[in-house]
Design an enzyme around this catalytic site. Sequence first.
Site, PDB file in Angstrom:
ATOM      1  N   THR B 174      39.850  43.978  39.454  1.00 11.51           N
ATOM      2  CA  THR B 174      38.620  44.688  39.072  1.00 11.51           C
ATOM      3  C   THR B 174      38.723  46.008  38.550  1.00 11.51           C
ATOM      4  OG1 THR B 174      37.105  43.015  40.250  1.00 11.51           O
ATOM      5  CG2 THR B 174      35.960  44.952  39.537  1.00 11.51           C
ATOM      6  N   PHE B 176      36.741  49.343  37.708  1.00 11.20           N
ATOM      7  CA  PHE B 176      35.432  50.142  38.109  1.00 11.20           C
ATOM      8  C   PHE B 176      35.401  51.261  37.336  1.00 11.20           C
ATOM      9  CE2 PHE B 176      36.549  47.629  41.788  1.00 11.20           C
ATOM     10  CZ  PHE B 176      35.276  47.043  42.355  1.00 11.20           C
TER      11      PHE B 176
END
Lengths: 281, 281
Positions: B174, B176
């Site tokens: 992921t 961010f």
Amino acid sequence: MNQISIQGQFGSFHHIASKYYFKKNTAWTCRDTFKEVFKDVDSGKVDYGFVAIENSLFGSINEVYDLLLKYKLWIAGEVYLRIQHCLVSLPNTALNNIEEVHSHPVALAQCEEFLDQYLPQAERFEHHDTAGAAADILKWNNPAKAAIASAEAAQLHGLKMLKSEIETNKQNYTRFIVLQNTKNKMKTKNLKQLSKTSIVLELAERPGILYEALGAFANRKINLNKVESRPIIGKAWHYMFYLDFEAAANSANGRAALKELSNNGNKVTVLGSYPKGQLFT
Amino acid sequence: MNQISIQGQFGSFHHIASKYYFKKNTAWTCRDTFKEVFKDVDSGKVDYGFVAIENSLFGSINEVYDLLLKYKLWIAGEVYLRIQHCLVSLPNTALNNIEEVHSHPVALAQCEEFLDQYLPQAERFEHHDTAGAAADILKWNNPAKAAIASAEAAQLHGLKMLKSEIETNKQNYTRFIVLQNTKNKMKTKNLKQLSKTSIVLELAERPGILYEALGAFANRKINLNKVESRPIIGKAWHYMFYLDFEAAANSANGRAALKELSNNGNKVTVLGSYPKGQLFT
């Protein structure tokens, strides 16, 4: 008789749009999920699948893009529908009785301003589809519960339309696509006269490759309607691009563009060529 | 002391990634929604917001892209985290006791193969975040319930890690981003040495315009990391493009590319320039 599979129940926007597209002699299979619709077409259980792919406010439905690549079905058509949401309830319900509002999460989001203003007290609950939520209102038989659904769903279930056009933004349209099993795709006639093609492009790895690839269309004055990126699973931060362009895949221009893309080392998958869809309001 | 706002509870992937990024002297505000994080930064309640923007399997988080445009915050940094999911439960739970599995919908989807194989009997329930689901397991104190969460969340709540690395695909990362109020953006030093810029592009209306716009980068050998399209609200079937490219907005190359885009009639909004992020595994 066309056997078709849709996501949603009778009275859903899928159902309404598919009635405009297929006109008559249609038998529906109603499914809760997009995946089930793809499976129905893939297995030959139905002749056509009918799924939403994009809404003008929400954006693309990524799950459908991913399923298109997984199932390798053929896009045989498209249709556009104006989305109008209504607040529907039992006949004896008034606005200030309502403690719960049920609908599809996108419908709830699209009516947020109305809900904040007129029903700040009501809790919001998510359902698979708008028409299914309307059916539940009838089943629950509780005047404290209401649904957001189409006028058609209200009528179908004998519900009261407390308020219509409750969507925040009226420029609310959904694009639906018609899916066929690829084994049947050659039945489509006059492919050269079809005006739109959808492809998936897995680009070669070199700098400026997306720019180079779009040149295959721009240099032939082929109009691009849509560019959507999706991750390539297992290759973090590499993307596939789904493109819609205005030419048939087997027109002279379309063939030349697709050939240039392949010759340059890109992987091209044609998802379908089909007539540009009509808008129903 | 940095005051930061994140989506999710302690032990969530947001929390883990933000600890890598900010290292020390940090006070967290935990929020259920991305919108609340944006509001916290916008109102000056916190110094930084910290939100996921993309997962290598799920794709872009459209809500965050839409909030970036709405709130006009400044992207001041980015960081990448390898996502590893665990099945966590009360100490006295065994796999075949489990009747319910609770987690974030994306985590449930990413562990679908494990759930189908080992817990076909268990019903799946959706939560705001993985760590919040783990906290609920402790609170409910029912051995028939389990959560999918990080190893850190299990440890934090004294839960048992029944099984680790239950995600289907291990290429699960992921990205961010770190958000600042634009009023503070000039605090960022050495902007010319920052290596990445994020912009939103609302293109002029003429054929081939996307191709032309990408030329502003390709012709300067500026690498594009990401192209994401989002609908323009109220202009059905017209799109904005979010681009990430490898140059600072105020480097010679970056400035020239942005100026070319504006001069050609496109609307350009710079969302931030920042150092390319590190990956933590």
